[in-house]
Motif scaffolding. Sequence first.
Motif, PDB file in Angstrom:
ATOM      1  N   LEU A 179      59.149  23.898 113.383  1.00 35.36           N
ATOM      2  CA  LEU A 179      59.746  24.257 112.098  1.00 35.36           C
ATOM      3  C   LEU A 179      60.981  23.385 111.904  1.00 35.36           C
ATOM      4  N   ASP A 180      60.827  22.340 111.103  1.00 31.90           N
ATOM      5  CA  ASP A 180      61.926  21.414 110.839  1.00 31.90           C
ATOM      6  C   ASP A 180      62.629  21.794 109.537  1.00 31.90           C
ATOM      7  N   GLY A 181      63.954  21.745 109.556  1.00 31.25           N
ATOM      8  CA  GLY A 181      64.724  22.016 108.347  1.00 31.25           C
ATOM      9  C   GLY A 181      64.868  23.481 108.024  1.00 31.25           C
ATOM     10  N   PHE A 182      64.581  24.336 108.964  1.00 34.42           N
ATOM     11  CA  PHE A 182      64.719  25.772 108.731  1.00 34.42           C
ATOM     12  C   PHE A 182      66.051  26.321 109.254  1.00 34.42           C
ATOM     13  N   ILE A 183      66.702  25.574 110.140  1.00 35.31           N
ATOM     14  CA  ILE A 183      68.020  25.965 110.655  1.00 35.31           C
ATOM     15  C   ILE A 183      68.944  24.763 110.477  1.00 35.31           C
ATOM     16  N   THR A 184      70.040  24.956 109.780  1.00 34.12           N
ATOM     17  CA  THR A 184      70.955  23.851 109.500  1.00 34.12           C
ATOM     18  C   THR A 184      72.384  24.258 109.825  1.00 34.12           C
ATOM     19  N   LEU A 185      73.115  23.332 110.468  1.00 34.85           N
ATOM     20  CA  LEU A 185      74.535  23.519 110.719  1.00 34.85           C
ATOM     21  C   LEU A 185      75.321  22.789 109.636  1.00 34.85           C
ATOM     22  N   TYR A 186      76.342  23.481 109.078  1.00 35.16           N
ATOM     23  CA  TYR A 186      77.225  22.909 108.068  1.00 35.16           C
ATOM     24  C   TYR A 186      78.665  22.975 108.559  1.00 35.16           C
ATOM     25  N   ASP A 187      79.479  22.015 108.058  1.00 36.99           N
ATOM     26  CA  ASP A 187      80.901  22.158 108.309  1.00 36.99           C
ATOM     27  C   ASP A 187      81.500  23.062 107.232  1.00 36.99           C
TER      28      ASP A 187
ATOM     29  N   ASP B 116      70.145  19.416 111.591  1.00 36.35           N
ATOM     30  CA  ASP B 116      69.065  20.395 111.509  1.00 36.35           C
ATOM     31  C   ASP B 116      68.574  20.704 112.908  1.00 36.35           C
ATOM     32  N   ILE B 117      68.243  21.954 113.136  1.00 32.91           N
ATOM     33  CA  ILE B 117      67.703  22.398 114.426  1.00 32.91           C
ATOM     34  C   ILE B 117      66.294  22.925 114.190  1.00 32.91           C
ATOM     35  N   ASN B 118      65.349  22.536 115.033  1.00 33.73           N
ATOM     36  CA  ASN B 118      63.983  23.035 114.876  1.00 33.73           C
ATOM     37  C   ASN B 118      63.612  23.964 116.013  1.00 33.73           C
ATOM     38  N   ILE B 119      62.643  24.810 115.743  1.00 33.90           N
ATOM     39  CA  ILE B 119      62.122  25.746 116.740  1.00 33.90           C
ATOM     40  C   ILE B 119      60.597  25.679 116.694  1.00 33.90           C
ATOM     41  N   PRO B 120      59.930  26.186 117.739  1.00 39.86           N
ATOM     42  CA  PRO B 120      58.453  26.180 117.727  1.00 39.86           C
ATOM     43  C   PRO B 120      57.921  26.956 116.535  1.00 39.86           C
ATOM     44  N   ARG B 121      56.824  26.447 115.978  1.00 42.30           N
ATOM     45  CA  ARG B 121      56.194  27.106 114.831  1.00 42.30           C
ATOM     46  C   ARG B 121      54.987  27.894 115.299  1.00 42.30           C
ATOM     47  N   ASN B 122      54.983  29.179 114.941  1.00 46.38           N
ATOM     48  CA  ASN B 122      53.809  30.021 115.161  1.00 46.38           C
ATOM     49  C   ASN B 122      53.071  30.101 113.841  1.00 46.38           C
ATOM     50  N   GLU B 123      51.866  29.593 113.791  1.00 47.93           N
ATOM     51  CA  GLU B 123      51.163  29.397 112.530  1.00 47.93           C
ATOM     52  C   GLU B 123      51.057  30.700 111.721  1.00 47.93           C
ATOM     53  N   TYR B 124      51.494  30.606 110.486  1.00 47.94           N
ATOM     54  CA  TYR B 124      51.357  31.721 109.550  1.00 47.94           C
ATOM     55  C   TYR B 124      51.361  31.155 108.135  1.00 47.94           C
TER      56      TYR B 124
ATOM     57  N   VAL C 270      66.756  25.335 123.193  1.00 49.39           N
ATOM     58  CA  VAL C 270      66.394  26.744 123.347  1.00 49.39           C
ATOM     59  C   VAL C 270      66.675  27.150 124.792  1.00 49.39           C
ATOM     60  N   VAL C 271      67.583  28.089 124.992  1.00 54.88           N
ATOM     61  CA  VAL C 271      67.955  28.506 126.341  1.00 54.88           C
ATOM     62  C   VAL C 271      67.243  29.785 126.756  1.00 54.88           C
ATOM     63  N   ASN C 272      66.629  30.478 125.800  1.00 54.32           N
ATOM     64  CA  ASN C 272      65.912  31.708 126.150  1.00 54.32           C
ATOM     65  C   ASN C 272      64.952  32.063 125.021  1.00 54.32           C
ATOM     66  N   THR C 273      63.791  32.566 125.394  1.00 56.99           N
ATOM     67  CA  THR C 273      62.808  33.054 124.425  1.00 56.99           C
ATOM     68  C   THR C 273      62.539  34.527 124.720  1.00 56.99           C
TER      69      THR C 273
END
Length: 549
Positions: free
Chosen positions: A359-367, A375-383, A419-422
């Motif tokens: 999942l690209d562009g779903f988590i963003t850090l702003y100043d 942008d931070i990405n995470i694994p995508r579970n299909e839905y 990702v440090v923990n799931t």
Amino acid sequence: MASRFPEGKQVQLRPRKGHDMKWSCDKHGEPIKFYCKKHKIPICHPCATKDHSQKPCKLDDIEDVIFERRRQLDEKRPKILELQKQMEALNTKIKTTSTSGSAHLQTINNNIQASYYDKIKSVEEKENRIIRVINEEADEEIRLVNEKREKRIKDCNIEREKERSIIKDKEAKLLSDAKKISEVASKKIKDLTNENQHIINTIKNIESTMKRINQHDETLVNEAHQVLASIDENLNFNVHQDVSDCLDRIQIEVERVKFVEGEVGGEYYGRIDGYIGKWELVKSIHITSVNYPFVRGLVSENDICVQDVDNNGMYVTNINTQHTEKVIDEGLLITSCAPIDNNVIVCGKWRDDCTGDRLDGFITLYDRQWKEIIDINIPRNEYGFYCSVYVDIDSDRMIITGQSYQSNIYVINPANDKVVNTITMQDKEVFGEIQALSSGDIVVNTGYGGCTVISRSGEEKAVIHGNELDAPEYSVDKLTDTLYITHRVRNTYSVDQVSRDGIIQARRIVEYVKSDRTNFMGPCLVTPSGNLVGCDGDKLHLYKKTFTL
């Protein structure tokens, strides 16, 4: 009317049943024999024959009346004596409760002063270390560095005094809050003390009156009914329990008060909390520049993020200045946001172009100027192609995030985007907001059934049920782990206060009517200082809690 025999006409009568036979009728000079219940007067035998022989007069033997009146008074005496003992004992309890409450609140004051003393000391130590470094640098170049040193020392002292002043102001406010609570408790105890003393004085007066009228039959007969009526009217025989219960309630409410402190978004906060209290509306802020407002979260004590659902533009409203500013132009829908520290904000988003295994562009850090950092990405579970990602920050400044309709919660280190923990929930899926508790547990909106509190291992610790007809919104107090749950009942939003264990502490603590501008229900946010901010779709409502008894 009854009186004694006139002088010279005394008749020696043999008393029986303890009756004073010298008591005579004013009219006939005969001994008093009867008591007319209709006219409520004592009478002699001629009176009874001539004036009271016809119905509806009903006559009782005067001796029976005397003994009945005495019996009635004697029946009241043990209760009065017992109540008197209880009220005297209650004085001791009042003093004990007052002493206990004062001691507890003094402990709160001591905790506040100790905490802020350490913080002031820490600021002074930090600035002293800077000054030592500056002095070491200044030794290398005598003239130029000395000038530079003096300037920097001055700046450091100014900054130190500024920080010290801020800390002292916060300390003064908390001590003032604690004093107000103490004054409320003291006033309530004073009122109870006055009430208790009034009852004691009333009892003494009644006891004195009973002793007086019991000395003569005539006085007893004529005044006993008034005394009995006064006892029933002026003495509440349940007052001891009522006052005792009130004292217990005062002690419980005072002992709930506590000094809480912690860090939220990189800033330290401390406040008086722990009690239920009463929520009062401080002010309402119009957000007319937003067409269809939806509250997404807060990024500081005063800055509330509001999205325009009409065009997905992002706005920030400062509840202190009441100014609303557009920070992101029309773009992706923001689902949630939270401050990592004084410089960085993290946002979760909704998109309709999900593909691949990430999942690209779903988590963003702003100043703080709302410029994208990364942008931070995470694994995508299909839905499908539509997806929402929700974010929050835990006490270790780790990002807590999850994808809608999936069971995995990810813990991400924002320093390296790893990702440090799931965490995998059992038989539950992410439906909405994800919020971290100071205890380390996580609150997850799991749908119309409510929200679920899970541990870092995924264990279900509590389920907080919501309205099955309309999914509620949740907000977490980061300093106390209290949950504030917003429901909608027709055109009214109401907020319940719930513990992290799922125990309802108070219902409908605040209520506000839904505006016609939007049908979207947002959460009622809780600021680090403990205030509530709700949105009716047209205005932001700021509520402050006060201590009550």
